[in-house]
Design an enzyme around this catalytic site. Sequence first.
Site, PDB file in Angstrom:
ATOM      1  N   MET A 141       0.849  -1.191   0.000  1.00 51.40           N
ATOM      2  CA  MET A 141       0.000   0.000   0.000  1.00 51.40           C
ATOM      3  C   MET A 141       0.887   1.244   0.000  1.00 51.40           C
ATOM      4  O   MET A 141       1.871   1.307   0.722  1.00 51.40           O
ATOM      5  CB  MET A 141      -0.872  -0.009   1.259  1.00 51.40           C
ATOM      6  N   ASP A 143       0.044   5.729  -1.138  1.00 48.52           N
ATOM      7  CA  ASP A 143      -0.829   6.876  -0.859  1.00 48.52           C
ATOM      8  C   ASP A 143      -2.292   6.561  -0.525  1.00 48.52           C
ATOM      9  O   ASP A 143      -2.918   5.777  -1.227  1.00 48.52           O
ATOM     10  CB  ASP A 143      -0.908   7.785  -2.092  1.00 48.52           C
ATOM     11  N   TRP A 167       5.947  -2.222  -4.344  1.00 53.12           N
ATOM     12  CA  TRP A 167       5.170  -1.362  -5.241  1.00 53.12           C
ATOM     13  C   TRP A 167       4.996  -2.032  -6.613  1.00 53.12           C
ATOM     14  O   TRP A 167       5.918  -2.641  -7.140  1.00 53.12           O
ATOM     15  CB  TRP A 167       5.890  -0.019  -5.398  1.00 53.12           C
ATOM     16  N   SER A 200      -2.712   7.752  -8.028  1.00 57.54           N
ATOM     17  CA  SER A 200      -3.472   8.489  -7.021  1.00 57.54           C
ATOM     18  C   SER A 200      -4.484   9.451  -7.617  1.00 57.54           C
ATOM     19  O   SER A 200      -4.357   9.877  -8.760  1.00 57.54           O
ATOM     20  CB  SER A 200      -2.510   9.251  -6.127  1.00 57.54           C
ATOM     21  N   ASP A 283      -2.231  12.812 -10.096  1.00 57.00           N
ATOM     22  CA  ASP A 283      -2.820  12.913  -8.764  1.00 57.00           C
ATOM     23  C   ASP A 283      -3.910  13.987  -8.678  1.00 57.00           C
ATOM     24  O   ASP A 283      -3.839  14.907  -7.830  1.00 57.00           O
ATOM     25  CB  ASP A 283      -1.730  13.162  -7.702  1.00 57.00           C
ATOM     26  N   GLU A 334       3.814  16.266  -6.065  1.00 54.19           N
ATOM     27  CA  GLU A 334       2.898  15.122  -6.174  1.00 54.19           C
ATOM     28  C   GLU A 334       1.714  15.354  -5.245  1.00 54.19           C
ATOM     29  O   GLU A 334       1.759  16.188  -4.334  1.00 54.19           O
ATOM     30  CB  GLU A 334       3.582  13.820  -5.741  1.00 54.19           C
TER      31      GLU A 334
HETATM   32  C1  FRU Z   1       3.188   9.431  -4.538  1.00 53.74           C
HETATM   33  C2  FRU Z   1       3.033   8.777  -5.897  1.00 53.74           C
HETATM   34  C3  FRU Z   1       1.990   9.507  -6.702  1.00 53.74           C
HETATM   35  C4  FRU Z   1       1.536   8.457  -7.668  1.00 53.74           C
HETATM   36  C5  FRU Z   1       1.578   7.228  -6.800  1.00 53.74           C
HETATM   37  C6  FRU Z   1       1.885   5.970  -7.544  1.00 53.74           C
HETATM   38  O1  FRU Z   1       3.618   8.598  -3.542  1.00 53.74           O
HETATM   39  O2  FRU Z   1       4.268   8.767  -6.571  1.00 53.74           O
HETATM   40  O3  FRU Z   1       2.455  10.680  -7.332  1.00 53.74           O
HETATM   41  O4  FRU Z   1       0.256   8.699  -8.156  1.00 53.74           O
HETATM   42  O5  FRU Z   1       2.550   7.453  -5.810  1.00 53.74           O
HETATM   43  O6  FRU Z   1       1.706   4.858  -6.727  1.00 53.74           O
END
Ligand code: FRU
Length: 599
Positions: A141, A143, A167, A200, A283, A334
């Site tokens: 997990m 964001d 990830w 995100s 995002d 971000e």
């Molecule tokens: C921030 C990020 C966001 C992106 C997501 C990908 O932690 O890099 O900018 O949408 O994680 O998992």
Amino acid sequence: MKTTCSILLASAALLGTACQQPKEAPSFRLENYGDTVAVLVTSPTKYILLPVQEDQPEAVVRLNTGNEVEDVWMDVRLARDTVDYYVPFKLGEGQTARIDILNLPQEAVALNLLQLSDTFDKSNREYYRPAYHFTPAYGWMNDPNGMTYLNGEYHLFYQYNPYGSKWGNMHWGHAVSSDMIHWTELDPAIARDNYGQIFSGSSYIARLPKGAEGTDPFKADILLPGNGTEGDFIASYYTSDNGKLERALQEQQSFAISTDGGRTYRKYGAPVLKSDGRRDFRDPKLFWNEQRNEWGMIVSADNEMQFYGSKNLRDWTYVSAFGDGYGVQPRQFECPDFFSLPLEGQKDKWVMIVNVNPGFWFGGSGSEYFTGSFDGNQFKCDNKKETVKWLDWGKDHYAAVTFSCEPQGRVISMPWMSNWQYANDLPTRQYRSQMGMARELFAFVSGNDTYVGQRPVAEMLSLLKPAQTETLANGIQLTEADKPLCIDLDMKNGTSFTLANPEGEKVVFTAAEGRITMNRQQSGIIPTQDFPVDTWAPVAQLCGKQDSYHLQLWIDKCSIEMFVDGGKAVMTNLVYPHSPYNTLKGEGISNIKVSEIAL
Ligand code: FRU
């Protein structure tokens, strides 16, 4: 062309009940086609369990539906030598199913260890699983996403990989709660698709205008903010990140709606908002723009934040941008957020949260914010470009964004409690990462400037059991049992105190030179060399120069969240002690209250 022999592997037969016909035992065989191993399943069970070895490269696992557009494919670190754990991969529901495995050597042990099963054991295997911070039962997990409230439920969506605890394969995971503390995890709400990974984004409750009821919201001319009545739905925006496209097109914004409380989503289809050529464009955070009487969206675009406007949540017009040269630069902006907070005796303060990675003062990723004014079109910052304000002064506070449509009008944020410097290396395996507690944000003035503070939500405070008041003679014995605690105390300037366990592992807090510092260098497991750095909060600047500061420390299994003077300075840090810190020692601390937390 098929080249090798096939293997027949049968798992436990599914026997019918007395009056049913016995079902054919589920079984599968492997066939090699060049660089692809096909797993041919007869009478599929719900899942095929895939053995994972975390330090191996990703293989591709594809549910082959016979129609390329509908195929589900994921990147999985399939075991080559030994197995760290299994993850479930859902099979189709026909008479047979076919899984293709690519990018895996023939001799990988995973090919001999695949298992068919109707169940997957999610019971906890991790010592460090927190008591009241959200974690997914299994998988990776990052964001928090799309948090909103509808009909008695707070929704937490989050960046989620169900196919391993590192990830990858970004989905929106989903959990619901009535208090933002006790969460029920549901199936992932939005799965990775052919437009890319589901990065995100955000959600807002929306509705059709009067007279347009029954129209497909994707075709409506106007959509309005919901008011909690029948027919309201969750409108969500996320970034489709497609690594197969050229970089300027890789990140685009996509629209999806849910009419069943986030359990299932209907996607609009192709993404609706493209980048103007910037490399990073992601995002999206939705808000209702009162002044323009339309939807607003703030999106991170390289080193700035861009505002867009829309009447129908589908067609977006560029409005303005803010950020170039502001704060920690040059860095990747971000996960933005944008909202106003009341400020005593003054106009509401507009706040823009900008999460930056890297660039945090203590290394890696951190949550920065700007305060200012907004006329519906342009955000104007109160401060000079070089001013930097951090929402949290610990190393494990990132991607913090707020819940939309909060029923009491509170602005509540939740951070991902980790740091990109070491998030993939933290010492849990069944799952990796946890959220920080929900915090209510407030604006306050200190010196000549405006800041944003965070305090634990009232729901959290209401769980505190009556406190034991302690006097510190030779230290306080905190608890023998492994229980989460909240400790209140006053700390004098120029002193320090220590939380320690019988193994001698400790966390040291020091108040000196206008700062409160937390030292976790000997706190327990140190996962990487970036982890132990001391973090400090400028308490004199934020709370005013004082002889003593009030601290509230929330201690869960592997984290400490510190709120100074009601949350004017906050510090969130992970710690991995081999046993709980059970003593508190130091000089210069008084009014110590230790409360257990009634979960
Ligand atoms: C921030 C990020 C966001 C992106 C997501 C990908 O932690 O890099 O900018 O949408 O994680 O998992």
